[in-house]
Design an enzyme around this catalytic site. Structure first.
Site, short mmCIF file in Angstrom:
data_model
loop_
_atom_site.label_atom_id
_atom_site.label_comp_id
_atom_site.label_asym_id
_atom_site.label_seq_id
_atom_site.Cartn_x
_atom_site.Cartn_y
_atom_site.Cartn_z
N TYR A 107 0.91 -1.00 -0.13
CA TYR A 107 -0.16 -0.07 0.09
C TYR A 107 0.65 1.27 -0.07
CZ TYR A 107 -4.04 -3.20 1.15
OH TYR A 107 -4.64 -4.25 1.08
N ASN A 130 -12.94 -1.18 -4.26
CA ASN A 130 -12.75 -1.49 -5.56
C ASN A 130 -14.00 -2.31 -5.97
OD1 ASN A 130 -12.06 -2.40 -8.33
ND2 ASN A 130 -10.54 -3.85 -7.23
N CYS A 138 -6.95 -5.68 -7.27
CA CYS A 138 -6.48 -5.31 -5.78
C CYS A 138 -5.95 -6.36 -5.00
CB CYS A 138 -7.87 -4.73 -5.24
SG CYS A 138 -9.16 -5.98 -5.02
N HIS A 139 -6.07 -7.58 -5.34
CA HIS A 139 -5.49 -8.63 -4.53
C HIS A 139 -4.01 -8.69 -4.69
CE1 HIS A 139 -6.11 -10.33 -8.58
NE2 HIS A 139 -5.00 -11.08 -8.58
N GLU A 166 -1.52 -16.94 -9.55
CA GLU A 166 -0.52 -16.16 -10.28
C GLU A 166 0.93 -16.31 -9.80
OE1 GLU A 166 -1.64 -11.83 -10.02
OE2 GLU A 166 -3.47 -12.29 -10.39
#
Length: 173
Positions: A107, A130, A138-139, A166
């Site tokens: 962040y 979001n 946003c993850h 991912e």
């Protein structure tokens, strides 16, 4: 890299929706008749708006891209998004879509990149607001320590699954 286009919300547009199966649970895609997305929710958490029209054909492209993403065949999205937010929220969301697949930011890093080095909490709040998670990833944003923090689309378990997918470790889908 994503080719997500942020568009203004069409005033008075009649809402449309589709339900898409996913490894996270059934996703409720909401938007307009042309398939421009304005929200993604878990169907278990939110029902379609009472005045919303079921329109699976309108969201076919989004459904196909999400299916390919969950199968590990897609690393970004090319969709139209109509998201309501403050100018700061929109700037955060526009930056989120540029975070490469399989990478994360904190962040604080995101706040510094936006020219607001003391706004890590505000970035976190924008992240939490979001309306189109996964598409606007946003993850991929973590605490400075690397710890997982909140995820509005089903909590930390689902955030962990997306990050695992991912990272190439393969999610338990």
């Amino acid at each position: 890299m994503s080719a997500v286009s942020f568009l203004p919300l069409a005033p008075g547009a009649r809402p449309h929706h589709a339900v898409v199966p996913s490894p996270l649970g059934e996703l409720l895609l909401s938007g307009d008749a042309e398939g421009t997305l304005s929200r993604i929710d878990l169907l278990a958490d939110r029902a379609p708006a009472p005045d919303s029209t079921a329109a699976p054909a309108a969201f076919r492209e989004a459904a196909e891209q999400l299916t390919a993403y969950f199968a590990g065949r897609r690393t970004g999205f090319a969709l139209r998004i109509a998201a309501a937010g403050t100018p700061f929220q929109l700037s955060v969301w526009q930056r989120l879509v540029t975070i490469p697949y399989g990478t994360t930011l904190s962040y604080g890093e995101l706040a510094r990149e936006l020219g607001r080095p003391t706004a890590a909490r505000a970035v976190g709040a924008a992240n939490g607001a979001n309306p189109v998670p996964i598409i606007v990833p946003c993850h991929r944003v973590l605490a400075a320590s690397g710890a997982l923090t909140g995820f509005g689309l089903g909590g930390l378990t689902r955030k962990r699954l997306l990050l695992s997918l991912e990272s190439g470790q393969g999610a338990a889908f």
